[in-house]
Design a protein around this motif. Structure first.
Motif, mmCIF file in Angstrom:
data_model
loop_
_atom_site.group_PDB
_atom_site.id
_atom_site.type_symbol
_atom_site.label_atom_id
_atom_site.label_comp_id
_atom_site.label_asym_id
_atom_site.label_seq_id
_atom_site.Cartn_x
_atom_site.Cartn_y
_atom_site.Cartn_z
ATOM 1 N N ALA A 273 3.901 -1.264 -12.810
ATOM 2 C CA ALA A 273 2.513 -1.046 -12.206
ATOM 3 C C ALA A 273 1.701 -2.605 -12.340
ATOM 4 O O ALA A 273 0.403 -3.522 -11.931
ATOM 5 C CB ALA A 273 1.190 -0.091 -12.268
ATOM 6 N N ILE A 274 1.849 -3.038 -14.076
ATOM 7 C CA ILE A 274 0.794 -4.357 -14.391
ATOM 8 C C ILE A 274 1.381 -5.338 -13.771
ATOM 9 O O ILE A 274 0.578 -6.239 -13.005
ATOM 10 C CB ILE A 274 1.660 -4.107 -15.762
ATOM 11 C CG1 ILE A 274 0.715 -2.783 -16.282
ATOM 12 C CG2 ILE A 274 1.646 -5.593 -16.731
ATOM 13 C CD1 ILE A 274 1.031 -2.954 -17.836
ATOM 14 N N ILE A 275 3.341 -5.716 -13.422
ATOM 15 C CA ILE A 275 3.536 -6.374 -13.163
ATOM 16 C C ILE A 275 2.981 -6.570 -11.641
ATOM 17 O O ILE A 275 2.698 -8.302 -10.680
ATOM 18 C CB ILE A 275 5.205 -6.435 -12.674
ATOM 19 C CG1 ILE A 275 5.532 -6.683 -14.087
ATOM 20 C CG2 ILE A 275 6.166 -7.338 -11.700
ATOM 21 C CD1 ILE A 275 7.144 -6.756 -14.381
ATOM 22 N N GLN A 276 2.558 -5.635 -10.421
ATOM 23 C CA GLN A 276 2.365 -5.601 -9.787
ATOM 24 C C GLN A 276 0.820 -6.103 -8.859
ATOM 25 O O GLN A 276 0.053 -6.921 -8.020
ATOM 26 C CB GLN A 276 2.202 -3.883 -8.487
ATOM 27 C CG GLN A 276 1.831 -3.907 -7.215
ATOM 28 C CD GLN A 276 2.218 -4.190 -6.690
ATOM 29 O OE1 GLN A 276 3.804 -4.378 -6.061
ATOM 30 N NE2 GLN A 276 1.442 -5.510 -5.124
ATOM 31 N N LEU A 277 -0.122 -5.522 -10.881
ATOM 32 C CA LEU A 277 -1.563 -6.197 -10.826
ATOM 33 C C LEU A 277 -1.707 -7.855 -10.640
ATOM 34 O O LEU A 277 -1.976 -8.721 -9.515
ATOM 35 C CB LEU A 277 -2.031 -5.682 -11.630
ATOM 36 C CG LEU A 277 -2.283 -3.770 -10.958
ATOM 37 C CD1 LEU A 277 -2.723 -3.910 -12.823
ATOM 38 C CD2 LEU A 277 -3.295 -3.851 -10.757
ATOM 39 N N CYS A 278 -0.705 -8.573 -10.868
ATOM 40 C CA CYS A 278 -0.167 -9.740 -11.510
ATOM 41 C C CYS A 278 0.503 -10.242 -10.117
ATOM 42 O O CYS A 278 -0.017 -11.354 -9.653
ATOM 43 C CB CYS A 278 0.836 -9.664 -12.606
ATOM 44 S SG CYS A 278 1.150 -10.025 -14.417
ATOM 45 N N ASN A 279 1.146 -9.056 -9.715
ATOM 46 C CA ASN A 279 1.000 -10.407 -8.027
ATOM 47 C C ASN A 279 0.468 -10.213 -7.267
ATOM 48 O O ASN A 279 -0.034 -11.310 -6.362
ATOM 49 C CB ASN A 279 2.335 -9.277 -7.602
ATOM 50 C CG ASN A 279 4.087 -10.117 -7.932
ATOM 51 O OD1 ASN A 279 3.923 -10.269 -8.909
ATOM 52 N ND2 ASN A 279 5.066 -8.528 -7.905
ATOM 53 N N GLU A 280 -0.836 -8.835 -6.994
ATOM 54 C CA GLU A 280 -1.675 -9.096 -6.614
ATOM 55 C C GLU A 280 -2.458 -10.214 -6.669
ATOM 56 O O GLU A 280 -3.119 -10.772 -5.760
ATOM 57 C CB GLU A 280 -2.449 -7.607 -6.465
ATOM 58 C CG GLU A 280 -1.634 -6.726 -5.745
ATOM 59 C CD GLU A 280 -1.811 -5.266 -5.755
ATOM 60 O OE1 GLU A 280 -3.366 -5.461 -6.579
ATOM 61 O OE2 GLU A 280 -1.640 -4.149 -5.711
ATOM 62 N N ARG A 281 -2.952 -10.584 -7.931
ATOM 63 C CA ARG A 281 -3.846 -11.449 -8.274
ATOM 64 C C ARG A 281 -3.085 -12.803 -8.288
ATOM 65 O O ARG A 281 -4.352 -13.429 -7.954
ATOM 66 C CB ARG A 281 -3.978 -11.544 -10.606
ATOM 67 C CG ARG A 281 -4.786 -12.083 -10.749
ATOM 68 C CD ARG A 281 -4.828 -12.487 -12.011
ATOM 69 N NE ARG A 281 -5.667 -12.503 -12.732
ATOM 70 C CZ ARG A 281 -6.030 -13.490 -14.150
ATOM 71 N NH1 ARG A 281 -4.762 -13.936 -14.593
ATOM 72 N NH2 ARG A 281 -6.577 -13.481 -14.522
ATOM 73 N N ALA A 282 -1.926 -12.796 -8.412
ATOM 74 C CA ALA A 282 -1.658 -14.603 -7.510
ATOM 75 C C ALA A 282 -1.544 -14.748 -6.002
ATOM 76 O O ALA A 282 -1.888 -15.815 -5.911
ATOM 77 C CB ALA A 282 0.031 -14.402 -7.935
ATOM 78 N N MET A 283 -1.299 -14.024 -5.376
ATOM 79 C CA MET A 283 -1.467 -13.201 -4.263
ATOM 80 C C MET A 283 -3.206 -13.855 -3.575
ATOM 81 O O MET A 283 -4.013 -15.125 -2.921
ATOM 82 C CB MET A 283 -1.309 -12.272 -3.471
ATOM 83 C CG MET A 283 0.193 -12.355 -3.388
ATOM 84 S SD MET A 283 0.383 -10.533 -2.976
ATOM 85 C CE MET A 283 -0.222 -11.116 -1.219
ATOM 86 N N GLU A 284 -4.077 -13.301 -4.104
ATOM 87 C CA GLU A 284 -5.470 -13.719 -4.319
ATOM 88 C C GLU A 284 -6.017 -15.246 -4.781
ATOM 89 O O GLU A 284 -6.575 -15.572 -3.751
ATOM 90 C CB GLU A 284 -5.983 -12.616 -5.299
ATOM 91 C CG GLU A 284 -6.377 -11.016 -4.500
ATOM 92 C CD GLU A 284 -7.028 -9.518 -5.567
ATOM 93 O OE1 GLU A 284 -6.992 -10.159 -6.526
ATOM 94 O OE2 GLU A 284 -7.059 -8.963 -5.169
ATOM 95 N N ALA A 285 -5.350 -15.777 -5.675
ATOM 96 C CA ALA A 285 -5.593 -17.090 -5.920
ATOM 97 C C ALA A 285 -4.805 -17.943 -4.928
ATOM 98 O O ALA A 285 -5.970 -18.516 -4.774
ATOM 99 C CB ALA A 285 -4.872 -17.065 -7.485
ATOM 100 N N LYS A 286 -3.890 -17.563 -4.572
ATOM 101 C CA LYS A 286 -2.916 -18.664 -3.597
ATOM 102 C C LYS A 286 -4.097 -18.243 -1.846
ATOM 103 O O LYS A 286 -4.346 -19.423 -1.778
ATOM 104 C CB LYS A 286 -1.957 -17.609 -3.029
ATOM 105 C CG LYS A 286 -1.167 -18.414 -2.079
ATOM 106 C CD LYS A 286 0.335 -18.277 -1.820
ATOM 107 C CE LYS A 286 0.916 -19.325 -1.261
ATOM 108 N NZ LYS A 286 2.464 -18.993 -0.287
ATOM 109 N N ASP A 287 -4.372 -17.153 -1.703
ATOM 110 C CA ASP A 287 -5.633 -17.019 -1.009
ATOM 111 C C ASP A 287 -6.740 -17.832 -0.596
ATOM 112 O O ASP A 287 -7.093 -18.341 0.259
ATOM 113 C CB ASP A 287 -5.586 -16.152 -0.220
ATOM 114 C CG ASP A 287 -4.377 -14.669 0.529
ATOM 115 O OD1 ASP A 287 -3.557 -15.795 0.414
ATOM 116 O OD2 ASP A 287 -4.397 -13.947 0.108
ATOM 117 N N ALA A 288 -6.862 -18.022 -1.908
ATOM 118 C CA ALA A 288 -8.444 -18.613 -1.872
ATOM 119 C C ALA A 288 -8.558 -20.249 -2.516
ATOM 120 O O ALA A 288 -9.011 -20.601 -1.965
ATOM 121 C CB ALA A 288 -9.045 -18.278 -3.859
#
Length: 273
Positions: free
Chosen positions: A258-273
């Protein structure tokens, strides 16, 4: 039911053990007798193993890249009427078709000392050095920071994540001793709050004190005190906007996923930004 399980690998066998563990978890009331055979790289070694398999017949699972050794194993298992499974074959064949190249028949290639290996070692060393609130001056270098009350699985989850290559710091939340201000100024790490039910936490803490032969009638295991402690931590999580994971019914692996999934989502949000 009793099952003899033979695991044969031409390397460390770590992959096979994980596959077998995951598959067996789907079945109840099975007494498994595991026969673990790593570093199988010669016909002579295989012959000794086949004698053991004949004496204790059961399921044979293998990862062997040497074609001669594989053929011998499969032929002998057929003769004994035993199933012999190569679980990585379908994945390797699919990759070969998609990539248009043959797989390299190299035993233990996944364990080569590449950059990822050294990064994982570095992550483990960092995580051990930043357990239980140690090293506040380095917290900003973390990939993940876990916060939670005592016995909320912070340390084992941190070590598991470190083995996946993440640098992790973990910080205890104590009502009487708030964490240092550095925690609330972090920019780079993903800060995650771990929480659990009061009943479960009291049980874990009582078992901990029992193992240490310590007095079990303290505020550390008092139901009301523990509930206030958890509420205090939850308020801190909410005030800082940290994601929260309830570990009450989760294994360490599930919490880490679950934590790794949060990391991946955060990385994707940063990339989109």
């Amino acid at each position: 039911m009793r099952l003899h399980l033979h695991l044969l690998s031409d390397s460390t066998g770590e992959t096979l053990e994980n596959i077998a563990k995951a598959a067996l978890a789907q079945f109840d009331d099975v007494e498994t007798l595991r026969h673990f055979w790593p570093m199988v790289r010669s016909e002579a070694h295989l012959e000794r193993i086949l004698q053991e398999i004949a004496q204790n017949p059961g399921l044979v699972i293998f990862t062997l890249v040497n074609s001669d050794i594989r053929r011998t194993l499969e032929a002998r298992c057929r003769a004994m009427g035993l199933p012999a499974i190569a679980p990585l074959d379908p994945v390797s064949h699919a990759l070969s078709n998609l990539l248009g190249q043959e797989a390299k028949a190299r035993p233990g290639r996944q364990h080569m000392l590449d950059a990822a290996y050294f990064a994982r070692v570095d992550a483990i060393q960092f995580t051990i050095a930043h357990d239980d609130g140690i090293g506040a001056e380095d917290w900003e270098e973390s990939d993940i920071v876990l916060v939670g009350v005592s016995r909320s699985s912070k340390t084992p989850t941190s070590i598991y994540l470190a083995n996946r290559g993440f640098k992790v710091s973990n910080i205890p939340i104590v009502v009487e001793a708030p964490p240092p201000p550095e925690l609330f100024q972090l920019k780079h790490p993903l800060v995650v709050g771990l929480t659990t039910s009061a009943d479960r936490l009291v049980q874990i803490r009582r078992n901990r004190l029992l193992s240490l032969n310590q007095n079990q009638e303290t505020s550390y295991v008092d139901q009301d005190s523990v509930q206030r402690e958890i509420a205090y931590a939850r308020r801190m999580f909410a005030d800082n906007g940290w994601p929260v994971i309830d570990v009450t019914r989760r294994s360490i692996e599930e919490t880490a996923a679950a934590i790794i999934q949060l990391c991946n989502e955060r990385a994707m949000e940063a990339k989109d930004a």
